[in-house]
Scaffold this active site. Sequence first.
Site, PDB file in Angstrom:
ATOM      1  N   GLN A  82      -1.999  11.652  -3.805  1.00 53.03           N
ATOM      2  CA  GLN A  82      -2.635   9.861  -3.071  1.00 53.03           C
ATOM      3  C   GLN A  82      -1.514   9.301  -2.981  1.00 53.03           C
ATOM      4  OE1 GLN A  82      -4.701  11.306  -0.629  1.00 53.03           O
ATOM      5  NE2 GLN A  82      -4.100   9.351   0.783  1.00 53.03           N
ATOM      6  N   ASP A  89       2.028  19.075   0.805  1.00 54.01           N
ATOM      7  CA  ASP A  89       1.916  17.970   1.716  1.00 54.01           C
ATOM      8  C   ASP A  89       3.669  18.158   2.022  1.00 54.01           C
ATOM      9  OD1 ASP A  89       0.154  16.078   1.921  1.00 54.01           O
ATOM     10  OD2 ASP A  89       0.743  15.420  -0.624  1.00 54.01           O
ATOM     11  N   LYS A 146     -11.045  15.234   2.053  1.00 56.34           N
ATOM     12  CA  LYS A 146     -10.228  16.119   1.354  1.00 56.34           C
ATOM     13  C   LYS A 146     -10.705  16.914   0.895  1.00 56.34           C
ATOM     14  CE  LYS A 146      -5.302  12.962   2.351  1.00 56.34           C
ATOM     15  NZ  LYS A 146      -4.257  12.770   1.450  1.00 56.34           N
TER      16      LYS A 146
HETATM   17  N1  GUN Z   1      -1.010   8.856   1.870  1.00 55.66           N
HETATM   18  C1  GUN Z   1      -1.085   8.636   3.312  1.00 55.66           C
HETATM   19  N2  GUN Z   1      -0.521   9.848   3.624  1.00 55.66           N
HETATM   20  C2  GUN Z   1      -1.190  10.516   3.202  1.00 55.66           C
HETATM   21  C3  GUN Z   1      -0.360  12.086   2.855  1.00 55.66           C
HETATM   22  O1  GUN Z   1      -0.281  12.792   4.706  1.00 55.66           O
HETATM   23  N3  GUN Z   1      -0.755  12.998   1.781  1.00 55.66           N
HETATM   24  C4  GUN Z   1      -0.392  12.239   0.450  1.00 55.66           C
HETATM   25  N4  GUN Z   1      -0.743  12.773  -0.632  1.00 55.66           N
HETATM   26  N5  GUN Z   1      -0.929  10.564   0.811  1.00 55.66           N
HETATM   27  C5  GUN Z   1      -0.767  10.161   2.012  1.00 55.66           C
END
Ligand code: GUN
Length: 287
Positions: free
Chosen positions: A96, A119, A52
């Site tokens: 995360q 998110d 990311k």
């Molecule tokens: N863990 C797995 N997928 C995601 C996501 O889309 N966002 C976040 N913050 N954590 C994740």
Amino acid sequence: VAQRLDGKRIAGDIQADVAAKVAALKARGIQPKLAVVLVGDNPASASYVRGKRRVAEQVGIESDLIHLPETVEEETLLAEIERLNNDASVDGILVQLPLPSHIREADVIERVDPQKDVDGFHPWNTGRQVAGLDTVWPCTPAGVMEMLRRERIPVAGRHAVVVGRSQIVGKPMAMLLLNEHATVTVCHSRTQGLADITRTADILVVAAGRPRLIGADHVKPGAIVIDVGINRVDGKIVGDVAFDEVEPVAGAITPVPGGVGPLTIAMLMANTVSLCERRRGLRGEAQ
Ligand code: GUN
């Protein structure tokens, strides 16, 4: 044999569009910024966070990493989020997931300022999604919709079957498809007669986290098959669809890796810019 839907190429196209928006913002003296909170050292989470931040840098978004130890107290994590909420230079906050089991994930998600919730997980944004109001959507289902749009795959009036009902993928995926006028069925681990249902899908989205859950007998000839699964099997990353079996049956299919994964990150960048524009009262103008 199915057309392969190249998530990497489409993600590159999305990132080019985002980079142009970032350049326009920078020309007005605005630097979009994403704060990424990582708790502990789960190798998969650490790897997603690296991916990311790498793409953020490529599109011109500044990213700050807040790395907290596995043993961090929930109160400390919440205070850190509060600090980011109050930092005017931060446009988006991503925590995360998953978090260590001593931390209540729901508390953490609710502490993020809904206007910085990149998110789209905060219940305030979930409500706006369901109500059909302007908001950001969870990145993975948003990426699937963006792929369907860019590949000119029609959705309206078609039967879309979503396998999986997670808060992150399955539920918002169903809502997005419904908003685009699909007839939507959601299946999950308790569904009886899964293959009988998935075989009626024009568009099949699989997000169950079970390798080879979907085989050739689950798929109608010519169907669009979107594999959201990321499973590690014998050291290799595989999806939820038995690709070798389904590719000869489907009309189009996403590979794993190189399908939905890159789209998720691209949409995270798009959401960051979108929140940046909205918080600064520029929504639409800077595009
Ligand atoms: N863990 C797995 N997928 C995601 C996501 O889309 N966002 C976040 N913050 N954590 C994740």
